[in-house]
Design an enzyme around this catalytic site. Sequence first.
Site, PDB file in Angstrom:
ATOM      1  CD1 TRP A 179      -1.092   5.496   2.016  1.00 14.67           C
ATOM      2  CD2 TRP A 179      -1.088   4.838   4.146  1.00 14.67           C
ATOM      3  NE1 TRP A 179      -1.377   4.140   2.039  1.00 14.67           N
ATOM      4  CE2 TRP A 179      -1.383   3.719   3.339  1.00 14.67           C
ATOM      5  CE3 TRP A 179      -1.043   4.657   5.532  1.00 14.67           C
ATOM      6  CZ2 TRP A 179      -1.610   2.441   3.860  1.00 14.67           C
ATOM      7  CZ3 TRP A 179      -1.273   3.383   6.041  1.00 14.67           C
ATOM      8  CH2 TRP A 179      -1.550   2.298   5.210  1.00 14.67           C
ATOM      9  CG  ASP A 180       2.561   4.624  -0.362  1.00 11.29           C
ATOM     10  OD1 ASP A 180       1.409   4.944  -0.067  1.00 11.29           O
ATOM     11  OD2 ASP A 180       2.835   3.886  -1.333  1.00 11.29           O
ATOM     12  CD  GLU A 239      -6.293   1.822  -2.023  1.00  6.81           C
ATOM     13  OE1 GLU A 239      -5.974   1.209  -3.054  1.00  6.81           O
ATOM     14  OE2 GLU A 239      -5.906   2.972  -1.760  1.00  6.81           O
ATOM     15  CE  LYS A 298      -4.616  -2.536  -3.597  1.00  6.11           C
ATOM     16  NZ  LYS A 298      -4.846  -1.133  -3.943  1.00  6.11           N
ATOM     17  CD  GLN A 299      -3.238  -1.530   1.141  1.00  9.14           C
ATOM     18  OE1 GLN A 299      -3.904  -1.323   0.139  1.00  9.14           O
ATOM     19  NE2 GLN A 299      -2.232  -0.754   1.498  1.00  9.14           N
TER      20      GLN A 299
HETATM   21  C1  BGC Z   1      -2.414   0.972  -1.974  1.00  7.26           C
HETATM   22  C2  BGC Z   1      -2.303   2.249  -1.174  1.00  7.26           C
HETATM   23  C3  BGC Z   1      -1.035   2.961  -1.572  1.00  7.26           C
HETATM   24  C4  BGC Z   1      -0.975   3.161  -3.074  1.00  7.26           C
HETATM   25  C5  BGC Z   1       0.351   3.739  -3.515  1.00  7.26           C
HETATM   26  C6  BGC Z   1      -2.351   1.299  -3.456  1.00  7.26           C
HETATM   27  O1  BGC Z   1      -2.395   0.127  -4.207  1.00  7.26           O
HETATM   28  O2  BGC Z   1      -3.631   0.329  -1.710  1.00  7.26           O
HETATM   29  O3  BGC Z   1      -2.277   1.973   0.199  1.00  7.26           O
HETATM   30  O4  BGC Z   1      -0.979   4.189  -0.924  1.00  7.26           O
HETATM   31  O5  BGC Z   1      -1.115   1.934  -3.723  1.00  7.26           O
HETATM   32  O6  BGC Z   1       1.401   2.896  -3.181  1.00  7.26           O
END
Ligand code: BGC
Length: 767
Positions: free
Chosen positions: A357-358, A487, A599-600
Site C-alpha cells: 500500500w506504500d 502493525e 509502530k507508525q
Molecule cells: C509497515 C507497512 C509497510 C511495509 C513495507 C512495514 O514495516 O508497517 O505499513 O507497508 O513495512 O514498507
Amino acid sequence: MKQYLKLDPWNIIEEGFDPHNHEISESVFSIGNGYMGQRANFEEDYSGSTLQGSYMAGVYYPDKTRVGWWKNGYPEYFAKVLNCTNWIGIHVNIEGQPLDLATCNVKDFIRVLNMREGTLSRSFIAELPDGKEVKVEAIRFISVSHREIGAIRYALTPLNFSGQISFTPYLDGDIKNKDSNYDEKFWMEVFKEAGVDDAVLTIKTKKLDFHVTSVMSYTLSKNGQPLTVTPESVQQEKYVAHHLVMDVQEQEQIVLYKYVANVTSRDHGLGQLISTARALLQEAMQLGFEELLQEQISSWDSKWRESDIVIEGDIAAQQAIRFNIYQLNQTYNGEDDRLNIGPKGFTGEKYGGSTYWDTEAYCLPFYLSTADASIARNLLVYRYKHLEKAKENAKKLGFSKGALYPMVTMNGEECHNEWEITFEEIHRNGAIAYAIYNYVNYTGDTAYLGQYGLEVLTEISRFWEERVNYVPAKDQYMILGVTGPNEYENNVNNNWYTNHMAAWTMEYTLEVLTHLQQNEPLIYKELMDKMQLKEEETSKWQDIIAKMYYPYDTELNVFLQQDGFLDKDLTPVSELDPSNLPLNQKWSWDRILRSCYIKQADVLQGIFTLRDRFDLDTVKRNFDFYEPLTVHESSLSPCVHSILACELGYKEKAYEMYMRTSRLDLDNYNNDTEDGCHTTSMAGTWMSVVHGFGGLRIKDGQLHLSPFNPGYWKSFSFKVMFRTSRLKVTVSEHDVTVSNETDTQVQVNVHGSEYTVTGLSTIQVDL
Ligand code: BGC
C-alpha cells in the site's frame, strides 16, 4: 543510529573503509535506472560480509510459502525479487594474489555516490599481504538513456612494484537469494558462450520462465593508450569470463572498461534475447564510456530540473532530501505499467520487491508532482489490471462479491504469508481507492474515472459492504478483526483509520457514480451494465456511511485507534529507558502487542489522508495524544508526523521528524539499513517538504500553499508540475516566491489569497 557518512549537498561520501559499515553502504550507495538496479557491491572479490544484489525490475520468483502452521487462505507462495546475474564482477589478481579488501590493508578509501550525475565511484590504495601496493579508481553507472546498459571503468596502478596482473571480468548467474525459503537456487542455465569479442550468459527461473540474458565485453588501456591482450575464455556452470593477463610497470595505469547489456524475456521474445543484447552492447561500446557518461549526466540533469529541492543553511537536510529524490528517481520511472515500487527498490531483498500500500499512500504524490501525469496514471492502471485477481482474492477469503487487493503482490495475487497482514490489513483497499481520488483531484483527469477508476472503486465498496458488521443493539456498523496501519496491534475491532477509509470509499464511489451519470451518461450506462450494480447496493452503502461506528473518547476528545485502546498502560515513549528501543529488536512480540506503543501513524494517518474533514483543534488534540506514544519503527511514520507538526506550528517536532524520515538510511536510524534502503518512505520525505513545510494542497482544482519555514533553514525551494505548468516555489524567512517555469498561466492560492502567475513570471508574497 550510525553517522559515518560525510555531509555534502550533492554526494554521499564514505571516507575510510570500515568493514562493519560495508553492508549499510552497499544499500545506501545503490544505483539503478527503473529497469535494473544493484547494491553497491565491490567489483573485485570481497571475502568479508556482503549482501550481493543485482536486480532486474519485474523479475521475481514465487518461492513456496514457509510457515509453521498452515492457515486456510494463505497464498501458496511468497514472491521474491530475484537476485540476478552478477554483471559487475571483475576478479583482480596481482602477482598471484587476489585483490580482496577483506585481506588487505586499505588506505585512502573513498566511496562516492554522485547523485547529480548518477554514478558510483570508489578509490583506494590496497596493500597486499606481501607489501605490494596498488591504487584502484573505479566508477560505474547504470545508464538512464540506454536502460539495459551498465558500464564500469576500473583503473589499477601498481605503486611500488612491476609485475604481472590479471583482470577477469565475468558474468555470474550462479546466484542465490539470501531470503530463499528452502535455501534453493532459483536460476537454471540456458546458454553460455565466451568468445573473443564478448561473453554471453542466459539464465532462466525454475518457475515462471523469466529469462535474463547478459552480454559483456571490454576494452583495455595502458597509460591512456589502447591495449590489446588476448583473452582466455572461461566457462563454468552459469558463469562466463574473459581472463586477461598483462605485465605492468610500477606507476603505469591499466584501465579496464567493462560494458554489459542485460535484457529479459519480459520485454523481448526468447529467440531475440541474445541478438538484442548484443546489438545494444555494440551500440553502447561504439559510444564509449565517456560519451555514455556524458549522456548519463545530462539525463540526471533533466531529472533534477524537474524534481530538485534546495534547502539553504542546513547541509544535512539538503543532502538527505536529494538522497531521497535520487533513490525514487532511480527506482521507478513510470515507463512500464507492469512495474511498481518495492519498499526497498533495488537496494535489497527484504519485502520481496513486491508492491505494498506504500505506493498509493506514500509514493503517488511524488510522481504526481515531479513527472508527467501519465507516470502516476500508470501506477493506478497497474491496480486496475489486477482487479480480477483482487476479486478472486476476496472470493478465496469467503466473500461473495467485491475486491480485496493484496497487501503484498507482484502480479495481483496476494503473496505474503503472515495472517495479520494478508487477512487483516484490509486498510490497503482504502489507500487504493484514495489514490484514485488523489490522482483525479491533482490532475483533473476525470476521464480516468469512466475508463478505469469507477470499476475499482465499486468493487472495493462492495468488499467493504460485506466486510462490515451490523450491530442491531447499537444500530451501527463495525469492522472487526483487523490490523490497522500500526502493525503493533493485531486482530483489533474498529480500527478508526480502517473504518474511516471504508466509509470514505463508499462516499467517494457514490460521488463518482453521480458525476458519471450526469456528465458521461453513455459511459455510465455501459459500466452499470458491466458491473450490474444494484440500487440496493448503493443504498446499503449510504446506510453504512451514515451509521459507521468510530471509536471516540469524550473525555480526552480524541479518536481511539481501536476499541479498548485506553485500557492500556499509556506511559509515553519518552519515559521508557532508551535501551528498550527499537522495540522490535528488544521486546518480545507478545509484549509489543500488549503495549500502547504505536509502530507508525495510524489515527494520524487517517487525519493526514482525510485532512479536510477535521479542524485544526481536532488535529492538535489527536497529535498531542498519539505522537508521544509513537515509536516510528516503520519508516513510513515520521513523515506523516512531520507534515502534521508543520500545520500545528510545532517547529521542533516538524524538524526532528523531517530529519528522521530524510536521514533514516543515511544515519541508519532504525538499525536495519544493511537490508536495503526504505525507498517507499522516501516519497514521504518528499511530502514532508512539499506538503509539510510547503503546505501544498489541491482544493477545487487549484493549487494552495501555506508555507512554513521551521527557522532552521535560510530558505527552501521545490518544483511541482501542476496541470500544464511547472512551478518553482521558494520559501525564505520572510516571503514566498512562486516562479512559473512554463508559459501557461496558473492560479495559486498562498495563505488564503489568490494570485495569478502568468507564464514565465514570478510572484512574491510576504509570509
Ligand atoms: C509497515 C507497512 C509497510 C511495509 C513495507 C512495514 O514495516 O508497517 O505499513 O507497508 O513495512 O514498507
